[in-house]
Design a protein around this motif. Sequence first.
Motif, PDB file in Angstrom:
ATOM      1  N   TYR A   1      40.834  48.860  31.816  1.00 19.12           N
ATOM      2  CA  TYR A   1      41.552  49.131  33.084  1.00 19.12           C
ATOM      3  C   TYR A   1      41.917  47.747  33.932  1.00 19.12           C
ATOM      4  CZ  TYR A   1      42.133  50.797  37.703  1.00 19.12           C
ATOM      5  OH  TYR A   1      42.846  50.902  39.104  1.00 19.12           O
ATOM      6  N   ILE A   2      41.026  46.946  33.422  1.00 22.16           N
ATOM      7  CA  ILE A   2      41.355  45.394  34.158  1.00 22.16           C
ATOM      8  C   ILE A   2      42.625  44.743  33.518  1.00 22.16           C
ATOM      9  CG2 ILE A   2      40.586  43.209  34.000  1.00 22.16           C
ATOM     10  CD1 ILE A   2      37.822  44.096  34.413  1.00 22.16           C
TER      11      ILE A   2
ATOM     12  N   GLU B   1      45.857  46.869  34.663  1.00 25.15           N
ATOM     13  CA  GLU B   1      46.234  46.541  35.876  1.00 25.15           C
ATOM     14  C   GLU B   1      46.333  44.975  36.380  1.00 25.15           C
ATOM     15  OE1 GLU B   1      46.997  48.838  38.143  1.00 25.15           O
ATOM     16  OE2 GLU B   1      46.658  50.393  36.727  1.00 25.15           O
TER      17      GLU B   1
ATOM     18  N   LEU C   1      44.074  42.680  36.480  1.00 19.99           N
ATOM     19  CA  LEU C   1      43.040  42.068  37.679  1.00 19.99           C
ATOM     20  C   LEU C   1      42.351  41.047  36.854  1.00 19.99           C
ATOM     21  CD1 LEU C   1      41.545  45.833  38.206  1.00 19.99           C
ATOM     22  CD2 LEU C   1      43.271  44.417  39.629  1.00 19.99           C
TER      23      LEU C   1
ATOM     24  N   TYR D   1      36.227  41.065  37.923  1.00 19.84           N
ATOM     25  CA  TYR D   1      36.423  42.845  38.433  1.00 19.84           C
ATOM     26  C   TYR D   1      35.340  43.542  37.530  1.00 19.84           C
ATOM     27  CZ  TYR D   1      38.102  46.933  40.677  1.00 19.84           C
ATOM     28  OH  TYR D   1      38.166  48.183  41.435  1.00 19.84           O
TER      29      TYR D   1
ATOM     30  N   GLY E   1      41.895  47.115  48.608  1.00 26.51           N
ATOM     31  CA  GLY E   1      41.670  47.304  47.168  1.00 26.51           C
ATOM     32  C   GLY E   1      41.177  48.676  47.135  1.00 26.51           C
TER      33      GLY E   1
ATOM     34  N   SER F   1      43.606  51.203  46.720  1.00 24.67           N
ATOM     35  CA  SER F   1      44.254  51.687  45.265  1.00 24.67           C
ATOM     36  C   SER F   1      43.575  51.507  44.013  1.00 24.67           C
ATOM     37  CB  SER F   1      45.686  51.554  45.511  1.00 24.67           C
ATOM     38  OG  SER F   1      46.441  51.951  46.419  1.00 24.67           O
ATOM     39  N   THR F   2      43.256  50.269  43.885  1.00 29.13           N
ATOM     40  CA  THR F   2      42.703  49.762  42.771  1.00 29.13           C
ATOM     41  C   THR F   2      41.376  50.603  42.369  1.00 29.13           C
ATOM     42  OG1 THR F   2      43.402  47.496  43.198  1.00 29.13           O
ATOM     43  CG2 THR F   2      41.697  47.722  41.336  1.00 29.13           C
TER      44      THR F   2
ATOM     45  N   LEU G   1      40.580  52.957  39.049  1.00 31.93           N
ATOM     46  CA  LEU G   1      39.399  52.994  38.618  1.00 31.93           C
ATOM     47  C   LEU G   1      38.585  54.245  38.347  1.00 31.93           C
ATOM     48  CD1 LEU G   1      37.393  51.029  36.752  1.00 31.93           C
ATOM     49  CD2 LEU G   1      36.428  50.321  38.916  1.00 31.93           C
TER      50      LEU G   1
ATOM     51  N   GLN H   1      50.014  41.974  48.654  1.00 27.24           N
ATOM     52  CA  GLN H   1      50.466  42.866  48.142  1.00 27.24           C
ATOM     53  C   GLN H   1      52.080  42.626  48.070  1.00 27.24           C
ATOM     54  OE1 GLN H   1      49.092  46.050  51.425  1.00 27.24           O
ATOM     55  NE2 GLN H   1      48.247  46.863  49.814  1.00 27.24           N
TER      56      GLN H   1
ATOM     57  N   LYS I   1      52.981  40.865  45.064  1.00 25.94           N
ATOM     58  CA  LYS I   1      52.892  41.746  43.907  1.00 25.94           C
ATOM     59  C   LYS I   1      53.935  42.669  43.784  1.00 25.94           C
ATOM     60  CE  LYS I   1      47.853  41.861  43.559  1.00 25.94           C
ATOM     61  NZ  LYS I   1      46.612  42.683  43.453  1.00 25.94           N
TER      62      LYS I   1
END
Length: 302
Positions: free
Chosen positions: A11-12, A15, A17, A21, A65, A67-68, A72, A240, A243
């Motif tokens: 997942y990291i 995304e 990240l 994380y 965070g 949405s992250t 997850l 944001q 990004k």
Amino acid sequence: MLKLTKLIEQYIAKEKLPNAYLDVALKWFKPLCDSIDLHQKKSKQTKDASPCPFFIGINGCQGSGKSTLSGLMSYLFNEYYGKKSVVLSLDDFYFTKLERTNLAQTVHPLLLTRGVPGTHDTQLMSDVFASLASGEALSIPTFDKSIDDRAPMSMWQEVAGPVDIVIVEGWCWGTHAQDNKALATPINSLEKNSDSDGTWRSYVNNALLTQYTPLYSYMDSWVFLKAPSFDAVYAWRRQQEKKLKLRVGNASNIMSDEEILTFIQYYQRLTVHTLCTLEKYADFIFELDNERNITRSRYHAK
């Protein structure tokens, strides 16, 4: 635990990240998912004949965070806990640009700008919640922020059949309306200069009370990512926008720093109100510092 670690690492990577994380997810969010998994199982035992999923509401101000975390949790519920889950973002239920233009012309000019309660299609949300609660197949809307408008239906999220868990995230999701007396004094220059008579903030507050709060009854559990103060929102919102710019390029609706300063004033009143009140209702509270590090977690058993 090895399988879980690998899933979080995947997942990291997906995304983009930071590697740190992984430790955050294992320390703070695995226990959260474990607890919700247990709640969901107990809920199912009492609703044997019903296809109704377990609804989770996640609140966090812009850039916190949420949405992250929602992504997850959904990924782990699907791949590790053996659940079928779906994520809904409050942002995807914004009215179309044309609908907000009509609101701006008939109610107040500030309603042209998406964000506050009253700029979401709560009837569409209600219909989606009802379909999910009934186990029906459905399409979930998508909002394209790069064009500030709802995406065509061909780009909507398709959900086939019943799901076990529904995650709903939003900056004001779970926020309760203010007392009318609290609306009297402007909280910033936007309210002072563009809403001197309080029409806009009264409309927003009434929408929160009459349209959003009734939908909260669907939620079985609430998660609150609590920012240290409203001052953190500007820095987080800038991140944001950067990004978004990397993802879509130099689109016309990417905001400058000055535009961000103005834009976050739309959110200030209810963000401050939420920081002072939501922990009374939330089940899981994660306190953040200015760098979005979790410094403390609390669980309120109900």
